[in-house]
Motif scaffolding. Structure first.
Motif, PDB file in Angstrom:
ATOM      1  N   MET A 249      10.788  19.324  -4.146  1.00  0.00           N
ATOM      2  CA  MET A 249       9.348  19.083  -4.519  1.00  0.00           C
ATOM      3  C   MET A 249       8.999  21.168  -4.355  1.00  0.00           C
ATOM      4  N   SER A 250       9.803  21.316  -3.179  1.00  0.00           N
ATOM      5  CA  SER A 250      10.348  22.164  -2.562  1.00  0.00           C
ATOM      6  C   SER A 250      10.871  23.796  -3.327  1.00  0.00           C
ATOM      7  N   ALA A 251      11.515  22.804  -4.351  1.00  0.00           N
ATOM      8  CA  ALA A 251      11.330  23.831  -6.072  1.00  0.00           C
ATOM      9  C   ALA A 251      11.481  23.956  -7.296  1.00  0.00           C
ATOM     10  N   LEU A 252      10.147  23.167  -6.878  1.00  0.00           N
ATOM     11  CA  LEU A 252       9.032  23.076  -8.731  1.00  0.00           C
ATOM     12  C   LEU A 252       8.587  24.180  -9.745  1.00  0.00           C
ATOM     13  N   ASP A 253       8.943  25.470  -8.738  1.00  0.00           N
ATOM     14  CA  ASP A 253       7.990  26.291  -9.136  1.00  0.00           C
ATOM     15  C   ASP A 253       9.748  27.182  -9.276  1.00  0.00           C
ATOM     16  N   ASP A 254      11.011  26.851  -9.386  1.00  0.00           N
ATOM     17  CA  ASP A 254      11.689  27.398  -9.512  1.00  0.00           C
ATOM     18  C   ASP A 254      12.033  27.534 -10.978  1.00  0.00           C
ATOM     19  N   THR A 255      11.722  28.490 -11.838  1.00  0.00           N
ATOM     20  CA  THR A 255      12.285  29.097 -12.761  1.00  0.00           C
ATOM     21  C   THR A 255      13.409  29.217 -13.575  1.00  0.00           C
ATOM     22  N   THR A 256      14.460  29.251 -12.427  1.00  0.00           N
ATOM     23  CA  THR A 256      15.788  29.838 -13.335  1.00  0.00           C
ATOM     24  C   THR A 256      16.534  28.680 -14.027  1.00  0.00           C
TER      25      THR A 256
ATOM     26  N   ASP B   7       0.231  20.996  -3.338  1.00  0.00           N
ATOM     27  CA  ASP B   7      -0.967  19.451  -3.649  1.00  0.00           C
ATOM     28  C   ASP B   7       0.276  18.896  -3.068  1.00  0.00           C
ATOM     29  N   LEU B   8       1.446  18.569  -3.867  1.00  0.00           N
ATOM     30  CA  LEU B   8       2.399  17.671  -3.884  1.00  0.00           C
ATOM     31  C   LEU B   8       2.878  17.642  -2.832  1.00  0.00           C
ATOM     32  N   SER B   9       3.828  18.112  -2.330  1.00  0.00           N
ATOM     33  CA  SER B   9       4.419  19.150  -1.258  1.00  0.00           C
ATOM     34  C   SER B   9       3.383  17.888  -0.182  1.00  0.00           C
ATOM     35  N   ARG B  10       2.356  18.955   0.037  1.00  0.00           N
ATOM     36  CA  ARG B  10       1.565  19.016   1.267  1.00  0.00           C
ATOM     37  C   ARG B  10       1.781  16.888   1.482  1.00  0.00           C
ATOM     38  N   ASP B  11       1.194  15.997   0.190  1.00  0.00           N
ATOM     39  CA  ASP B  11       1.008  14.951  -0.008  1.00  0.00           C
ATOM     40  C   ASP B  11       2.310  14.013   0.206  1.00  0.00           C
ATOM     41  N   HIS B  12       3.560  14.484   0.094  1.00  0.00           N
ATOM     42  CA  HIS B  12       4.746  13.951  -0.284  1.00  0.00           C
ATOM     43  C   HIS B  12       4.593  14.074   1.906  1.00  0.00           C
ATOM     44  N   ALA B  13       5.284  14.889   2.102  1.00  0.00           N
ATOM     45  CA  ALA B  13       5.502  14.713   3.385  1.00  0.00           C
ATOM     46  C   ALA B  13       4.540  14.636   4.557  1.00  0.00           C
TER      47      ALA B  13
ATOM     48  N   SER C 279       1.052  -0.818   0.006  1.00  0.00           N
ATOM     49  CA  SER C 279       0.093   0.212   0.005  1.00  0.00           C
ATOM     50  C   SER C 279       0.881   1.342   0.024  1.00  0.00           C
ATOM     51  N   ALA C 280       1.893   1.049   0.672  1.00  0.00           N
ATOM     52  CA  ALA C 280       2.471   2.363   0.438  1.00  0.00           C
ATOM     53  C   ALA C 280       3.371   2.841  -0.789  1.00  0.00           C
ATOM     54  N   ALA C 281       3.680   1.467  -1.223  1.00  0.00           N
ATOM     55  CA  ALA C 281       4.027   1.230  -2.943  1.00  0.00           C
ATOM     56  C   ALA C 281       2.948   2.256  -3.721  1.00  0.00           C
ATOM     57  N   MET C 282       2.151   1.864  -3.375  1.00  0.00           N
ATOM     58  CA  MET C 282       1.477   2.053  -4.548  1.00  0.00           C
ATOM     59  C   MET C 282       1.166   3.609  -4.095  1.00  0.00           C
ATOM     60  N   GLU C 283       1.271   4.257  -2.778  1.00  0.00           N
ATOM     61  CA  GLU C 283       1.285   5.538  -2.461  1.00  0.00           C
ATOM     62  C   GLU C 283       2.450   6.289  -3.371  1.00  0.00           C
ATOM     63  N   ALA C 284       3.617   5.549  -3.393  1.00  0.00           N
ATOM     64  CA  ALA C 284       4.518   6.401  -3.361  1.00  0.00           C
ATOM     65  C   ALA C 284       4.704   6.886  -5.135  1.00  0.00           C
ATOM     66  N   ARG C 285       3.941   5.521  -5.829  1.00  0.00           N
ATOM     67  CA  ARG C 285       3.627   5.057  -7.284  1.00  0.00           C
ATOM     68  C   ARG C 285       2.916   6.497  -7.703  1.00  0.00           C
ATOM     69  N   TRP C 286       1.513   6.498  -7.509  1.00  0.00           N
ATOM     70  CA  TRP C 286       1.394   7.846  -6.997  1.00  0.00           C
ATOM     71  C   TRP C 286       1.816   8.916  -7.390  1.00  0.00           C
ATOM     72  N   LEU C 287       2.334   9.557  -6.011  1.00  0.00           N
ATOM     73  CA  LEU C 287       3.014  10.745  -6.218  1.00  0.00           C
ATOM     74  C   LEU C 287       3.699  11.090  -7.491  1.00  0.00           C
ATOM     75  N   ARG C 288       4.643   9.975  -7.961  1.00  0.00           N
ATOM     76  CA  ARG C 288       4.896   9.427  -8.659  1.00  0.00           C
ATOM     77  C   ARG C 288       4.737  10.328  -9.956  1.00  0.00           C
ATOM     78  N   ASP C 289       3.346   9.633 -10.394  1.00  0.00           N
ATOM     79  CA  ASP C 289       2.415   9.491 -11.713  1.00  0.00           C
ATOM     80  C   ASP C 289       2.225  11.173 -11.187  1.00  0.00           C
ATOM     81  N   ARG C 290       1.308  12.156 -10.408  1.00  0.00           N
ATOM     82  CA  ARG C 290       1.278  12.552 -10.225  1.00  0.00           C
ATOM     83  C   ARG C 290       2.422  14.176 -10.026  1.00  0.00           C
ATOM     84  N   THR C 291       3.096  13.829  -9.820  1.00  0.00           N
ATOM     85  CA  THR C 291       4.301  14.536 -10.128  1.00  0.00           C
ATOM     86  C   THR C 291       4.738  15.176 -11.974  1.00  0.00           C
ATOM     87  N   LEU C 292       4.783  13.236 -12.459  1.00  0.00           N
ATOM     88  CA  LEU C 292       5.221  13.546 -13.369  1.00  0.00           C
ATOM     89  C   LEU C 292       3.861  14.430 -14.772  1.00  0.00           C
ATOM     90  N   ALA C 293       3.188  13.580 -14.626  1.00  0.00           N
ATOM     91  CA  ALA C 293       1.334  14.655 -14.847  1.00  0.00           C
ATOM     92  C   ALA C 293       1.767  16.243 -14.825  1.00  0.00           C
TER      93      ALA C 293
END
Lengths: 302, 386
Positions: free
Chosen positions: B321-328, B267-273, B247-261
């Motif tokens: 994840m905390s640097a996802l919005d970094d445009t440098t 949202d990602l930072s909160r759920d990853h935390a 079940s934890a593996a599934m959660e990790a993969r769900w987060l992975r898919d959402r990150t790539l999407a």
């Protein structure tokens, strides 16, 4: 008598399906859960296995595999015959606890035969793991059962239920109850104790089974889970005792509660490996159950 | 017609996913689509009715896939996807597999034409990774298969020695990796590592942003960190699956898919935390992983245990994840597995045999998952490590 047998069979089948459906629901991916995925999976899986052809590995021992698969299905059914489902059990043996334990040990043989019979590495290692698991859990498990028998002064399941009038054994001997729950997971090679069927072993013991063989294996596996959950009711939870509802309904409610607990545990807890658990079991669980047995023995003695 | 046709239409689909070199992008698309459909993966050919091949397999892997395909009982379907498959192609291919599995006349024809299984007679190597170790025998060998030889084991017993390849077709296993083992019971007495290559000439999916930046193309740091987070989550999912926490593996993969999407940082930072807290808090997991994968001997880098590697992945995913919005613009070449130019996965493969010697199979799987080498990093040249 025939109605009791039918009732037992129907209850077992319904609970097997219920456990499989709940497990599929909890194990469904979050994306598919949103659209209601999961609950139909046991039926769809059964449909797939019914039409799937049998397959063979190189030089299998087919006879041993078949004996193993049938034993895995028969052992829990025979174990269930001593469980009182409200009224009297199908067979009210005066050594009911011993019978239950003997049938449970048949599951060891079943898994070993299936793992051996395929002549394939991953099933064989899965079978090794189950035997190691047996060494780890069986002694604490037996001491927990003996504690119950000492408390009731009988090995007959109905006597044990009678003896809990007033106070459940789950309250009177909590250590034995907790150890029983752990060994229930181990007996049914389920959840945290499910490594004989480990994902790291490509599925372990049933890895080479397909079609009807796999369907019977899965049915037997869930039947073991249901029966070890159901046995907790007469042993620790006062059997059918309870207000308002009839005895059979209370038995059912309590069985479902224990079953849900076991199924949820699978989705909450990571797996336990026997190379680590063995020491804990022998150094912590066995002394604890012996201490519990001592306490119960002193209280019971006149 | 009739009952079996109805059952075939109603039946579940259990795919066995095989990834070739440079097939990672396609594998991720396939896994995300399978999760959306609620398909559970098959762990062995016996459990599967669908084989999905992601990317073009090289000769060694193709041979393994042929063996595995022969071991899948009918009704069955095979889907082959190229490394540049788009999401639409993946959806269409899986839809096609569903149709093929429900096609009763077609499946009956295929079953009638199917030849009885031919067993490779020299043992072990040719078994495509699902390991019918079997028993070797020197004289009067049953069915032409040799019986196992014997030798003293670590407890001073005389036990069968089985020669078993782990991989290349194995669930939650680095694609292309084969570990040839000598097994006694479930203890690995000896391990050698080799790689079944694919078609060379690509870039690892996980290293893409850094390679692109090195080549002078514009890449933002946010894009690269998104890839890094997904890469670590993929590794974490694999490790948790091997550790027996589906079940934890599934959660990790769900987060992975959402990150790539491309989901938002908040949202990602909160759920990853929340996910990281859950994994860190598990006392049982810590108990099981502590001390696995350390080796007393002198030598190369990764001397820490699997537990500390898991925790570091969790930390780095959080940081990424905390640097996802970094445009440098992205600078440096520090990819998910280390400097992309230095092929850190080659170093990981080099230490693998030493870490695996004497390990139980369960520990060996955890060690491999804890290193999670990305063999696409070394596909530029055929590698025959020790």
């Amino acid at each position: 008598m025939p109605s009791e047998v039918l009732g037992l069979a129907a209850a077992l089948a319904a609970l097997v399906w219920g456990a499989a459906a709940l497990d599929a629901r909890l194990g469904a991916s979050p994306q598919s859960r949103l659209v209601g995925g999961g609950v139909a999976r046991p039926w769809r899986e059964a449909a797939r296995l019914l039409v799937q052809q049998r397959r063979r590995t190189l030089l299998p021992d087919v006879l041993l595999t078949r004996i193993g698969v049938l034993t895995l299905l028969l052992a829990p059914v025979l174990a269930a015959t001593v469980l009182p489902l409200g009224g009297a059990p199908v067979a009210d043996l005066d050594v009911g606890v011993v019978w239950f334990n003997a049938m449970e040990v048949c599951v060891w043989a079943a898994l070993w035969l299936i793992g051996w019979g395929a002549n394939s590495v991953y099933p064989l290692i899965g079978a090794y793991r189950y035997v190691a698991q047996g060494l780890a859990y069986e002694l604490p498990h037996m001491f927990a059962l003996i504690t119950v028998a000492v408390g009731a002064g009988s090995l007959r399941m109905t006597d044990i239920v009678q003896a809990q009038h007033g106070l459940w054994y789950a309250v009177r001997m909590p250590v034995a109850f907790l150890v029983y729950l752990v060994s229930a997971l181990a007996m049914a090679f389920w959840g945290p104790m499910g490594q004989p069927l480990g994902r790291d072993l490509a599925g372990g013991v049933p890895a080479e089974l397909s079609g009807a063989d796999r369907l019977l294996f899965l049915a037997g596996r869930y039947a073991v889970l249901v029966v070890v959950a159901a046995a907790a009711v007469p042993l620790f939870l006062g059997g059918g005792a309870g207000p308002l509802l009839p005895a059979w309904a209370w038995t059912l409610v309590k069985t479902v509660a224990v079953l849900v607990l076991l199924v949820v545990a699978r989705h909450r807890l990571p797996a336990v490996r026997m190379d680590r658990f063995m020491g804990f079991s022998w150094l912590v669980l066995i002394p604890l159950t012996l201490a519990q047995l001592l306490v119960v023995g002193i209280v019971v003695l006149p | 017609m009739g009952l079996s046709g109805w059952l075939m239409r109603w039946a579940s689909v259990r795919p066995l996913v095989v990834t070739g070199v440079y097939g990672t992008r396609t594998r991720l698309l396939v896994e995300a689509e399978m999760a959306r459909r609620g398909w559970a993966v098959a762990l062995s050919p016996g459990e599967a009715n669908l084989v999905v091949v992601c990317g073009v397999p090289g000769e060694g892997l193709a041979q393994a896939i042929r063996v595995v395909w022969e071991e899948v009982a009918g009704p069955r379907a095979l889907v082959e996807l190229l490394s540049d498959a788009t999401p639409d192609v993946v959806v269409a291919a899986l839809d096609g597999a569903v149709v093929a599995l429900a096609d009763e006349p077609g499946q009956r024809r295929a079953a009638a034409e199917r030849e009885p299984p031919s067993w490779p007679m020299d043992h072990g190597m040719d078994h495509g990774g699902m390991g019918h170790g079997g028993h070797e025998h020197h004289m009067g060998s049953p069915g032409g298969v040799a019986m196992a030889d014997r030798g003293p084991d670590r407890d001073g017993l005389k036990l069968d020695r089985l020669h078993v390849p782990l991989g290349p077709v194995l669930a939650d296993w680095p694609s292309g990796l084969v570990v040839e083992t000598v097994l006694q019971g479930d203890v690995i007495q000896q391990a050698t590592v080799h790689v079944v290559g694919g078609v060379a000439g690509g870039v690892s999916f996980w290293d893409e942003p850094w390679v692109a930046a090195l080549e002078g193309r514009p890449v933002t740091r946010g894009e690269a960190e998104r890839r890094r987070a997904a890469s670590h989550l993929d590794s974490i999912g694999r490790l948790l699956a091997v550790a027996g926490w589906p079940s934890a593996a599934m959660e990790a993969r769900w987060l992975r898919d959402r990150t790539l999407a491309g989901e938002s940082r908040a949202d990602l930072s909160r759920d990853h935390a929340r996910f990281a807290r859950r994994v860190r808090r598990s006392k049982i997991l810590a108990w099981m992983l502590r001390g696995v994968g350390t080796s007393a001997g002198p030598g190369a880098s990764p001397e820490e245990d699997v537990l500390s590697r898991l925790r570091r992945w969790l930390d780095r995913t959080g940081d990424a994840m905390s640097a996802l919005d970094d445009t440098t613009p992205l600078v440096g070449d520090d990819g998910p597995r280390g400097p992309v130019g230095e092929r850190p996965s080659a170093a990981a493969l080099a230490v693998l045999p030493r870490l695996l010697d004497g390990a139980e199979l369960a520990a060996a799987r955890l060690i491999v998952a804890g290193l999670d080498p990305d063999l696409d990093q070394l596909a530029q040249e055929p590698l025959h490590a020790v």
